[in-house]
Motif scaffolding. Structure first.
Motif, PDB file in Angstrom:
ATOM      1  N   UNK A   1       0.815  -1.197   0.000  1.00 43.52           N
ATOM      2  CA  UNK A   1       0.000   0.000   0.000  1.00 43.52           C
ATOM      3  C   UNK A   1       0.861   1.265   0.000  1.00 43.52           C
ATOM      4  N   UNK A   2       1.811   1.291   0.911  1.00 46.76           N
ATOM      5  CA  UNK A   2       2.681   2.464   1.026  1.00 46.76           C
ATOM      6  C   UNK A   2       3.457   2.682  -0.265  1.00 46.76           C
ATOM      7  N   UNK A   3       3.920   1.580  -0.851  1.00 48.48           N
ATOM      8  CA  UNK A   3       4.712   1.703  -2.086  1.00 48.48           C
ATOM      9  C   UNK A   3       3.890   2.195  -3.269  1.00 48.48           C
ATOM     10  N   UNK A   4       2.573   2.071  -3.178  1.00 48.86           N
ATOM     11  CA  UNK A   4       1.693   2.507  -4.259  1.00 48.86           C
ATOM     12  C   UNK A   4       1.334   3.997  -4.198  1.00 48.86           C
ATOM     13  N   UNK A   5       1.720   4.654  -3.131  1.00 46.76           N
ATOM     14  CA  UNK A   5       1.422   6.087  -2.991  1.00 46.76           C
ATOM     15  C   UNK A   5       2.294   6.901  -3.948  1.00 46.76           C
ATOM     16  N   UNK A   6       1.852   8.087  -4.248  1.00 46.78           N
ATOM     17  CA  UNK A   6       2.626   8.996  -5.103  1.00 46.78           C
ATOM     18  C   UNK A   6       3.971   9.298  -4.441  1.00 46.78           C
ATOM     19  N   UNK A   7       5.017   9.474  -5.248  1.00 49.09           N
ATOM     20  CA  UNK A   7       6.350   9.744  -4.691  1.00 49.09           C
ATOM     21  C   UNK A   7       6.375  10.926  -3.714  1.00 49.09           C
ATOM     22  N   UNK A   8       5.628  11.980  -4.014  1.00 47.50           N
ATOM     23  CA  UNK A   8       5.600  13.153  -3.133  1.00 47.50           C
ATOM     24  C   UNK A   8       5.033  12.823  -1.759  1.00 47.50           C
ATOM     25  N   UNK A   9       4.023  11.960  -1.729  1.00 43.66           N
ATOM     26  CA  UNK A   9       3.430  11.572  -0.448  1.00 43.66           C
ATOM     27  C   UNK A   9       4.411  10.709   0.339  1.00 43.66           C
ATOM     28  N   UNK A  10       5.094   9.798  -0.348  1.00 43.08           N
ATOM     29  CA  UNK A  10       6.074   8.942   0.343  1.00 43.08           C
ATOM     30  C   UNK A  10       7.194   9.785   0.950  1.00 43.08           C
ATOM     31  N   UNK A  11       7.654  10.771   0.199  1.00 45.52           N
ATOM     32  CA  UNK A  11       8.695  11.670   0.713  1.00 45.52           C
ATOM     33  C   UNK A  11       8.162  12.458   1.910  1.00 45.52           C
ATOM     34  N   UNK A  12       6.925  12.935   1.801  1.00 44.40           N
ATOM     35  CA  UNK A  12       6.320  13.689   2.910  1.00 44.40           C
ATOM     36  C   UNK A  12       6.167  12.833   4.159  1.00 44.40           C
ATOM     37  N   UNK A  13       5.851  11.571   3.987  1.00 44.08           N
ATOM     38  CA  UNK A  13       5.742  10.665   5.138  1.00 44.08           C
ATOM     39  C   UNK A  13       7.099  10.552   5.819  1.00 44.08           C
ATOM     40  N   UNK A  14       8.137  10.309   5.034  1.00 52.24           N
ATOM     41  CA  UNK A  14       9.490  10.194   5.608  1.00 52.24           C
ATOM     42  C   UNK A  14       9.901  11.479   6.316  1.00 52.24           C
ATOM     43  N   UNK A  15       9.619  12.607   5.703  1.00 49.11           N
ATOM     44  CA  UNK A  15       9.972  13.893   6.322  1.00 49.11           C
ATOM     45  C   UNK A  15       9.208  14.117   7.621  1.00 49.11           C
ATOM     46  N   UNK A  16       7.932  13.727   7.627  1.00 49.82           N
ATOM     47  CA  UNK A  16       7.145  13.921   8.849  1.00 49.82           C
ATOM     48  C   UNK A  16       7.687  13.054   9.986  1.00 49.82           C
ATOM     49  N   UNK A  17       8.126  11.854   9.660  1.00 50.58           N
ATOM     50  CA  UNK A  17       8.718  10.978  10.677  1.00 50.58           C
ATOM     51  C   UNK A  17       9.999  11.604  11.193  1.00 50.58           C
ATOM     52  N   UNK A  18      10.851  12.016  10.276  1.00 49.87           N
ATOM     53  CA  UNK A  18      12.139  12.597  10.649  1.00 49.87           C
ATOM     54  C   UNK A  18      11.961  13.878  11.467  1.00 49.87           C
ATOM     55  N   UNK A  19      11.089  14.758  11.015  1.00 50.31           N
ATOM     56  CA  UNK A  19      10.841  16.036  11.709  1.00 50.31           C
ATOM     57  C   UNK A  19      10.268  15.785  13.108  1.00 50.31           C
ATOM     58  N   UNK A  20       9.304  14.897  13.201  1.00 46.64           N
ATOM     59  CA  UNK A  20       8.703  14.581  14.501  1.00 46.64           C
ATOM     60  C   UNK A  20       9.724  13.941  15.432  1.00 46.64           C
ATOM     61  N   UNK A  21      10.571  13.079  14.870  1.00 46.17           N
ATOM     62  CA  UNK A  21      11.585  12.424  15.685  1.00 46.17           C
ATOM     63  C   UNK A  21      12.582  13.451  16.225  1.00 46.17           C
ATOM     64  N   UNK A  22      12.976  14.384  15.371  1.00 44.19           N
ATOM     65  CA  UNK A  22      13.894  15.444  15.799  1.00 44.19           C
ATOM     66  C   UNK A  22      13.266  16.268  16.928  1.00 44.19           C
TER      67      UNK A  22
END
Length: 124
Positions: A1-22
């Motif tokens: 499911x995650x791999x089927x998302x648009x590239x921009x959404x996948x990047x945004x998910x990673x950024x949100x994880x990283x930003x929240x973790x920071x």
């Protein structure tokens, strides 16, 4: 499911994880003894609901799907592992060495994000 998302959404998910973790690690002062995965997940969930654009683009079906949640858990672990494996830059190491000399204190840090936290904390 995650791999089927648009590239921009996948990047945004990673950024949100990283930003929240920071933000979470900064809030606990990068104290590994205070780290709690459930607390981090709560903060990340609050962040994505209130501050991210990608979350509103997902269908309610997808948001409720257990497979999607399993894939997100894997993505969270991968992103956190990547954060911990990203070495401090030479400029960060140099800056921390200056701060150590200035404050007469040895700073422990192991990754780029933690080095940034130390620099931001002790430079101000």
């Amino acid at each position: 499911m995650l791999k089927d998302l648009a590239p921009g959404i996948k990047i945004s998910i990673s950024r949100s994880i990283s930003k929240s973790f920071e933000q979470y690690m900064g809030r606990i002062g990068w104290d590994e003894n205070k780290y709690n995965l459930n607390d981090f997940i709560k903060e990340w969930r609050e962040y994505i609901i209130n501050s991210s654009s990608w979350y509103s683009q997902l269908s309610e079906e997808m948001k409720a799907d257990p497979v999607f949640h399993e894939e997100l858990a894997v993505k969270i672990n991968e992103t956190i592992e990547k954060v911990f494996n990203e070495e401090p830059t030479p400029a960060q190491i140099e800056e921390i060495e200056k701060l150590q000399a200035k404050h007469g204190k040895e700073f422990d840090y192991s990754c780029k994000m933690e080095a940034k936290y130390i620099i931001d904390t002790y430079k101000n």
